[in-house]
Design a protein around this motif. Sequence first.
Motif, PDB file in Angstrom:
ATOM      1  N   PRO B   5       0.896  -1.167  -0.146  1.00 62.03           N
ATOM      2  CA  PRO B   5       0.144  -0.028   0.029  1.00 62.03           C
ATOM      3  C   PRO B   5       0.825   1.276   0.006  1.00 62.03           C
ATOM      4  O   PRO B   5       2.112   1.294   0.473  1.00 62.03           O
ATOM      5  N   GLN B   8      -0.018   3.359   5.033  1.00 60.75           N
ATOM      6  CA  GLN B   8      -0.515   2.212   5.886  1.00 60.75           C
ATOM      7  C   GLN B   8      -0.175   2.833   7.246  1.00 60.75           C
ATOM      8  O   GLN B   8       0.987   2.982   7.888  1.00 60.75           O
ATOM      9  N   SER B  28      -6.421   1.321  12.052  1.00 60.57           N
ATOM     10  CA  SER B  28      -5.951   1.012  10.665  1.00 60.57           C
ATOM     11  C   SER B  28      -6.386   1.835   9.664  1.00 60.57           C
ATOM     12  O   SER B  28      -7.512   2.306   9.763  1.00 60.57           O
ATOM     13  N   SER B  30      -5.360   2.515   5.472  1.00 62.66           N
ATOM     14  CA  SER B  30      -4.257   2.388   4.518  1.00 62.66           C
ATOM     15  C   SER B  30      -5.035   2.753   2.980  1.00 62.66           C
ATOM     16  O   SER B  30      -6.387   2.992   2.693  1.00 62.66           O
TER      17      SER B  30
END
Lengths: 426, 231
Positions: B5, B8, B28, B30
């Motif tokens: 990615p 992230q 999280s 991304s």
Amino acid sequence: MSVLGLALRSLWHRRLIMGLSLLSISLSVALLVGVERVRDGVRSSFSGSISKTDLIVGAPGGNVELLLFSVFNIGSGIGGIGYETYERIRAHGDVAWAVPFSLGDSFRGRRVFGTTREYFEHFRHHGDNALTFQAGGVFESPLDVVLGAEVAKAFGLKMGDQISLEHGVGDSSGFSGLKHDNARFEVVGVLNVTATPVDQSVYVSLAAIEAIHAGWEDGAPPPADEALDASEVLQYALDHGEPEVISGVFVGAHSRLKVLSLQRELVQDADEPLLAILPGVALAELWKNFGFFEQALRLISILVMAVGLSSVFGALYASLAVRRREMAILRSLGAGFSQIASLFVLEALFVSLVATALGMGLVYFALLVGAPLLLRETGVMVALTAPGSTEALALGLLLVLGTVVGFIPAVKAYRTALSDGLSVRL
Amino acid sequence: MTERPAIQLKNAMFRYSSADQPLLEIKSFSVDSGEKVFLRGPSGSGKTTLLGLIAGLHQVNQGEVLVLGHDLAKLSGAARDRFRGKNLGYIFQMFNLIPYLSVLENVLVQVGLSGRMTAQTVGQAQDLLSQLGMSQWAKESVSRLSVGQQQRVAAARALVGNPGLLIADEPTSALDYDARDAFLDTLFSLCTKLKTTLLFVSHDPSLQKHFDRVVELSSINSAQPPSGRVS
């Protein structure tokens, strides 16, 4: 676009305010270097006023007074010494040469220096420079006169002109108003410029001094009917020759090692009280009296430089607020501390460098144009030499301080940019 | 395209000082390489701060921020600056340009600072300016440009040298409606052509239709909205 390019473009963007700072440092550099040059010139002109003369002998009094009187034409007489003292000095085994002199008259405010032809042979200034003539030569007849360069120039006198002398010295005590107008002296020589008091002196023979004072034994002019006329003055001088009393003697020794013992012997063995001084020592002693003046000049130029530097500092610091946005943009583009700091330091350094060059250019141009004028007007010889160690030190310090001055706003700018991150609001 | 990615964040927490409440706590988040993501949130919700973390101008207090595969916490400050200079393009809401440089110089300032000023990047800068309709202004002073023109110059600068990631912080909020759409269209086609990942931040939901994906900041940030702190 490199960081240097950015710094220069940014500087140009703020050219008005930075130009003012630049001007202010340039002027302070010019002042600093100018003051140092003039100080140097004054000192070397001054301490070179007489050289290669080992002793000056005169009547007792202060060392400095004797020096001022015999070399710098300053002060009124400190009494005389007998002519036979001069003859005894000249006869001394360690004495290479001795030149008597007699002071006390003037010509339009310039001192008349009565001496012998040997004076022109032995006098030295600024190292080993002898007196040279721009016209004519040494006096021959008692009614001949030799002029210092400035005297000839000031009064527009040339070879063959006739002048008469005045009684007394026309300084603080004032011109006595009494003239020795019974004798007319003819200009037979004009000296070259020396940047010493010689330029402001008028030279005649000792015999002439004696003759124009015939009948003045009580200090006042003789009644008109007893005064000598011009031809009688000449005859009197030729008949009488040397005077009984002189102001002093310049002495050269065979060996410099003998000077101190010679000084002691001359003073101790004399029939009358005497003072013998070493011109170099007396000059140094005299120069010390001007020390405060030197320090004051130096202090002023340091202060001016500090003002110049603080104006750069101020201009840079003031630009921080305006450049806050610029710093945030540069940070977002990847500029790190070294690049942000370089912008400010390079700018300050550049301004200091240009100012130094400009100031030096200014002062050397001024000296180039002004040095002959200064020499003519004040007798100070300012040499167009490279900057001395003092100036080099000062200019080096300026560049270092210029960098430091740039570094402080640089750190401040970086810290602000760090906390601003990406969110400067204007 | 690579698998990794472009952005992230894992368990990332940030606060301005230890006395403050955390401003951002992102378990999280991304963005894939080449993706165009619209990050939405009201003013003061920490959007610009999040961009600062991704750009390496701020550091997370906990967790990881990986940008183009680099863990920013493992880089020194100077290395992060260099990384940003080489790999990231950034467009501010306004006042993007250095006032004392010309249009072309502004476009080239980032590659210049990161030592990538070559005939190729200069050529690319001129190409980008012409694609953005700005080539006749290249030598002009930026102070003569309208806000819309300035934003186009900023876009050219952000794309020259092919950065992997372009971050745009409300770049259209100072533009009127027509200029806004034209700007977005050009930016999109350039990003697509150059395969640049785009993270676009705005409070304006009317723009989101253009994007591959829309992320609501409040949905990824579990920190309590701050009371006093702005952005």
